[in-house]
Each structure stands twice: as structure tokens, then as C-alpha cells.
Scaffold this motif. Structure first.
Motif, PDB file in Angstrom:
ATOM      1  N   PHE A  60      11.374  -0.520 -10.014  1.00  0.00           N
ATOM      2  CA  PHE A  60      10.274  -1.220  -9.365  1.00  0.00           C
ATOM      3  C   PHE A  60      10.805  -2.309  -8.445  1.00  0.00           C
ATOM      4  O   PHE A  60      11.891  -2.825  -8.665  1.00  0.00           O
ATOM      5  CB  PHE A  60       9.397  -1.949 -10.395  1.00  0.00           C
ATOM      6  CG  PHE A  60       8.536  -1.076 -11.249  1.00  0.00           C
ATOM      7  CD1 PHE A  60       7.518  -0.311 -10.710  1.00  0.00           C
ATOM      8  CD2 PHE A  60       8.702  -1.071 -12.624  1.00  0.00           C
ATOM      9  CE1 PHE A  60       6.696   0.457 -11.518  1.00  0.00           C
ATOM     10  CE2 PHE A  60       7.886  -0.308 -13.441  1.00  0.00           C
ATOM     11  CZ  PHE A  60       6.883   0.462 -12.887  1.00  0.00           C
ATOM     12  N   SER A  63       7.375  -7.292  -7.430  1.00  0.00           N
ATOM     13  CA  SER A  63       5.909  -7.364  -7.525  1.00  0.00           C
ATOM     14  C   SER A  63       5.337  -6.155  -8.260  1.00  0.00           C
ATOM     15  O   SER A  63       4.384  -6.288  -9.031  1.00  0.00           O
ATOM     16  CB  SER A  63       5.276  -7.504  -6.143  1.00  0.00           C
ATOM     17  OG  SER A  63       5.572  -6.400  -5.341  1.00  0.00           O
ATOM     18  N   GLU A  64       5.916  -4.977  -8.055  1.00  0.00           N
ATOM     19  CA  GLU A  64       5.459  -3.780  -8.776  1.00  0.00           C
ATOM     20  C   GLU A  64       5.688  -3.934 -10.275  1.00  0.00           C
ATOM     21  O   GLU A  64       4.838  -3.552 -11.080  1.00  0.00           O
ATOM     22  CB  GLU A  64       6.190  -2.540  -8.270  1.00  0.00           C
ATOM     23  CG  GLU A  64       5.815  -2.101  -6.879  1.00  0.00           C
ATOM     24  CD  GLU A  64       6.732  -1.026  -6.331  1.00  0.00           C
ATOM     25  OE1 GLU A  64       6.357  -0.427  -5.301  1.00  0.00           O
ATOM     26  OE2 GLU A  64       7.816  -0.780  -6.900  1.00  0.00           O
ATOM     27  N   LYS A  67       3.029  -6.224 -11.669  1.00  0.00           N
ATOM     28  CA  LYS A  67       1.745  -5.515 -11.715  1.00  0.00           C
ATOM     29  C   LYS A  67       1.724  -4.520 -12.872  1.00  0.00           C
ATOM     30  O   LYS A  67       0.726  -4.400 -13.579  1.00  0.00           O
ATOM     31  CB  LYS A  67       1.483  -4.783 -10.405  1.00  0.00           C
ATOM     32  CG  LYS A  67       1.094  -5.675  -9.272  1.00  0.00           C
ATOM     33  CD  LYS A  67       0.858  -4.831  -8.026  1.00  0.00           C
ATOM     34  CE  LYS A  67       0.619  -5.687  -6.815  1.00  0.00           C
ATOM     35  NZ  LYS A  67       0.429  -4.851  -5.607  1.00  0.00           N
ATOM     36  N   PHE A  85      -0.619   0.239  -7.501  1.00  0.00           N
ATOM     37  CA  PHE A  85       0.473  -0.082  -6.591  1.00  0.00           C
ATOM     38  C   PHE A  85      -0.042  -0.676  -5.288  1.00  0.00           C
ATOM     39  O   PHE A  85       0.715  -1.205  -4.513  1.00  0.00           O
ATOM     40  CB  PHE A  85       1.319   1.157  -6.264  1.00  0.00           C
ATOM     41  CG  PHE A  85       2.385   1.432  -7.276  1.00  0.00           C
ATOM     42  CD1 PHE A  85       3.452   0.569  -7.420  1.00  0.00           C
ATOM     43  CD2 PHE A  85       2.318   2.534  -8.087  1.00  0.00           C
ATOM     44  CE1 PHE A  85       4.442   0.813  -8.351  1.00  0.00           C
ATOM     45  CE2 PHE A  85       3.302   2.792  -9.019  1.00  0.00           C
ATOM     46  CZ  PHE A  85       4.368   1.920  -9.142  1.00  0.00           C
TER      47      PHE A  85
END
Length: 86
Positions: A60, A63-64, A67, A85
Motif C-alpha cells: 500500500f 494513505s491506502e 484507509k 481506494f
């Protein structure tokens, strides 16, 4: 074993530290098993691997990864897996 909330907190702290200190590469010890460690070099820290369970890891961006952990932990509420996403 770190609880779910603890792992999210650790992930957030690690990502914040990387961003705050503008760390683009690092060296870290890696457990090879039976408490045998070796030094590993991470040449690019912009992407990380996250343990998603059952021995699987997903690559990832920072930020992914955040999340994903918020989604998986239920902090996002009702969310469509196809759109997290975005």
C-alpha cells in the motif's frame, strides 16, 4: 500480540514519523524465525506492506494503508469495498 486498536495506532505513528522526518530509506531488523534477526535495508519508504491476516501481505501507499486499517477496524462505518481506494 497487539490488539487491533494498538496496531492501527502503531501504523499511524510510524507513517507520521516517516512523513515528519522526510525518511525516504531506512534500515530495520527483521526476524527470520526463532528470534534470529538480520539487518534489512528499505530503499524506498513511500510504499509499505501491511499484514492483512492468514500470512498475506498487501503493498500500500501510506494513505491506502491507513484507509485499509480504518475500513477493516470499522472506523469508516458503512463503506463499499470497491470504493475505499477512492
Amino acid at each position: 500480540m497487539i490488539g487491533r486498536r494498538g496496531s492501527i495506532s502503531n501504523l499511524l505513528k510510524n507513517i507520521e514519523s516517516l512523513e515528519k522526518n522526510s525518511i525516504t530509506s531506512l534500515q530495520t531488523p527483521v526476524n527470520l524465525g526463532s528470534e534470529v534477526f538480520m539487518q534489512a535495508e528499505v530503499p524506498k519508504t513511500q510504499r509499505i506492506f501491511v499484514d492483512i491476516g492468514l500470512g498475506f501481505h498487501v503493498e500500500f501507499t501510506w494513505s491506502e494503508a491507513l484507509k485499509f486499517h480504518l475500513f477493516e477496524g470499522g472506523a469508516v462505518g458503512k463503506c463499499d469495498l470497491r470504493s475505499w481506494f477512492c
